[in-house]
Design a protein around this motif. Structure first.
Motif, mmCIF file in Angstrom:
data_model
loop_
_atom_site.group_PDB
_atom_site.id
_atom_site.type_symbol
_atom_site.label_atom_id
_atom_site.label_comp_id
_atom_site.label_asym_id
_atom_site.label_seq_id
_atom_site.Cartn_x
_atom_site.Cartn_y
_atom_site.Cartn_z
ATOM 1 N N GLY A 1 39.277 45.749 56.685
ATOM 2 C CA GLY A 1 38.576 47.025 56.692
ATOM 3 C C GLY A 1 38.666 47.791 55.380
ATOM 4 O O GLY A 1 38.186 48.917 55.285
ATOM 5 N N ASN A 2 39.270 47.192 54.358
ATOM 6 C CA ASN A 2 39.414 47.854 53.055
ATOM 7 C C ASN A 2 38.465 47.244 52.029
ATOM 8 O O ASN A 2 38.292 46.027 51.999
ATOM 9 N N ASP A 3 37.864 48.082 51.190
ATOM 10 C CA ASP A 3 37.056 47.549 50.090
ATOM 11 C C ASP A 3 37.772 47.690 48.749
ATOM 12 O O ASP A 3 37.228 47.331 47.721
ATOM 13 N N ARG A 4 39.006 48.223 48.763
ATOM 14 C CA ARG A 4 39.804 48.358 47.542
ATOM 15 C C ARG A 4 41.229 47.889 47.844
ATOM 16 O O ARG A 4 41.660 47.879 48.998
ATOM 17 N N ALA A 5 41.949 47.525 46.786
ATOM 18 C CA ALA A 5 43.347 47.122 46.928
ATOM 19 C C ALA A 5 44.066 47.370 45.611
ATOM 20 O O ALA A 5 43.429 47.517 44.560
ATOM 21 N N TYR A 6 45.382 47.401 45.678
ATOM 22 C CA TYR A 6 46.230 47.563 44.503
ATOM 23 C C TYR A 6 46.634 46.156 44.065
ATOM 24 O O TYR A 6 47.277 45.423 44.810
ATOM 25 N N TYR A 7 46.208 45.761 42.862
ATOM 26 C CA TYR A 7 46.416 44.402 42.362
ATOM 27 C C TYR A 7 47.656 44.316 41.468
ATOM 28 O O TYR A 7 47.850 45.145 40.582
ATOM 29 N N VAL A 8 48.451 43.259 41.707
ATOM 30 C CA VAL A 8 49.609 42.959 40.849
ATOM 31 C C VAL A 8 49.650 41.439 40.664
ATOM 32 O O VAL A 8 49.542 40.690 41.635
ATOM 33 N N ILE A 9 49.796 41.002 39.426
ATOM 34 C CA ILE A 9 49.957 39.571 39.146
ATOM 35 C C ILE A 9 51.405 39.335 38.737
ATOM 36 O O ILE A 9 51.918 39.981 37.830
ATOM 37 N N LEU A 10 52.056 38.400 39.441
ATOM 38 C CA LEU A 10 53.418 38.009 39.116
ATOM 39 C C LEU A 10 53.412 36.543 38.681
ATOM 40 O O LEU A 10 52.933 35.684 39.419
ATOM 41 N N ASN A 11 53.906 36.259 37.494
ATOM 42 C CA ASN A 11 54.119 34.881 37.053
ATOM 43 C C ASN A 11 55.599 34.599 37.206
ATOM 44 O O ASN A 11 56.439 35.389 36.758
ATOM 45 N N PHE A 12 55.911 33.474 37.838
ATOM 46 C CA PHE A 12 57.312 33.137 38.065
ATOM 47 C C PHE A 12 57.525 31.636 37.905
ATOM 48 O O PHE A 12 56.580 30.853 37.970
ATOM 49 N N THR A 13 58.776 31.268 37.657
ATOM 50 C CA THR A 13 59.134 29.863 37.498
ATOM 51 C C THR A 13 60.229 29.505 38.492
ATOM 52 O O THR A 13 60.954 30.377 38.973
ATOM 53 N N GLY A 14 60.321 28.229 38.790
ATOM 54 C CA GLY A 14 61.361 27.742 39.679
ATOM 55 C C GLY A 14 61.072 26.323 40.094
ATOM 56 O O GLY A 14 59.992 25.795 39.858
ATOM 57 N N GLU A 15 62.044 25.719 40.702
ATOM 58 C CA GLU A 15 61.910 24.353 41.192
ATOM 59 C C GLU A 15 61.316 24.377 42.601
ATOM 60 O O GLU A 15 61.746 25.180 43.425
ATOM 61 N N ASP B 1 52.055 41.857 35.689
ATOM 62 C CA ASP B 1 50.886 42.549 35.160
ATOM 63 C C ASP B 1 50.264 43.376 36.285
ATOM 64 O O ASP B 1 49.688 42.824 37.221
ATOM 65 N N VAL B 2 50.418 44.686 36.199
ATOM 66 C CA VAL B 2 49.894 45.587 37.228
ATOM 67 C C VAL B 2 48.477 46.007 36.836
ATOM 68 O O VAL B 2 48.278 46.613 35.802
ATOM 69 N N TRP B 3 47.522 45.619 37.660
ATOM 70 C CA TRP B 3 46.126 45.980 37.412
ATOM 71 C C TRP B 3 45.760 47.308 38.056
ATOM 72 O O TRP B 3 44.741 47.896 37.730
ATOM 73 N N GLY B 4 46.531 47.743 39.036
ATOM 74 C CA GLY B 4 46.234 48.997 39.720
ATOM 75 C C GLY B 4 45.158 48.842 40.775
ATOM 76 O O GLY B 4 44.851 47.745 41.229
ATOM 77 N N MET B 5 44.580 49.958 41.164
ATOM 78 C CA MET B 5 43.580 49.980 42.227
ATOM 79 C C MET B 5 42.253 49.430 41.709
ATOM 80 O O MET B 5 41.752 49.862 40.674
ATOM 81 N N ARG B 6 41.706 48.458 42.440
ATOM 82 C CA ARG B 6 40.443 47.817 42.068
ATOM 83 C C ARG B 6 39.609 47.561 43.320
ATOM 84 O O ARG B 6 40.132 47.467 44.423
ATOM 85 N N ASP B 7 38.304 47.388 43.094
ATOM 86 C CA ASP B 7 37.416 47.007 44.190
ATOM 87 C C ASP B 7 37.669 45.552 44.575
ATOM 88 O O ASP B 7 37.966 44.718 43.715
ATOM 89 N N LEU B 8 37.549 45.258 45.861
ATOM 90 C CA LEU B 8 37.616 43.884 46.345
ATOM 91 C C LEU B 8 36.215 43.274 46.309
ATOM 92 O O LEU B 8 35.217 43.998 46.406
ATOM 93 N N ALA B 9 36.131 41.968 46.199
ATOM 94 C CA ALA B 9 34.834 41.287 46.218
ATOM 95 C C ALA B 9 34.195 41.399 47.603
ATOM 96 O O ALA B 9 32.973 41.391 47.738
ATOM 97 N N TYR B 10 35.044 41.489 48.634
ATOM 98 C CA TYR B 10 34.570 41.655 50.014
ATOM 99 C C TYR B 10 35.662 42.382 50.789
ATOM 100 O O TYR B 10 36.808 42.440 50.359
#
Length: 64
Positions: free
Chosen positions: A48-62, A35-44
């Motif tokens: 030195g960055n107040d923004r980042a590119y967010y990506v959520i990866l769900n994965f399975t494995g042992e 799930d790519v959220w794209g560029m978003r503001d950081l909480a803090y």
């Protein structure tokens, strides 16, 4: 959740995301959802960055 530098170009973001997914695959994990959220503001500021590119990866494995 991955936070990629806002300084990365689209090509660099794709490269880093691909590397993370390949590392998971090499270690017998399977990415089941991306799930790519794209560029978003950081909480803090981080590194030195107040923004980042967010990506959520769900994965399975042992666990190792």
């Amino acid at each position: 959740m991955l936070l990629l530098s806002p300084k990365f170009t689209d090509r660099e973001q794709e490269k880093h995301l691909k590397e993370v997914k390949e590392t998971l695959t090499e270690n017998d994990y399977t990415v089941v959802d991306e799930d790519v959220w794209g560029m978003r503001d950081l909480a803090y500021r981080i590194g030195g960055n107040d923004r980042a590119y967010y990506v959520i990866l769900n994965f399975t494995g042992e666990p190792a």
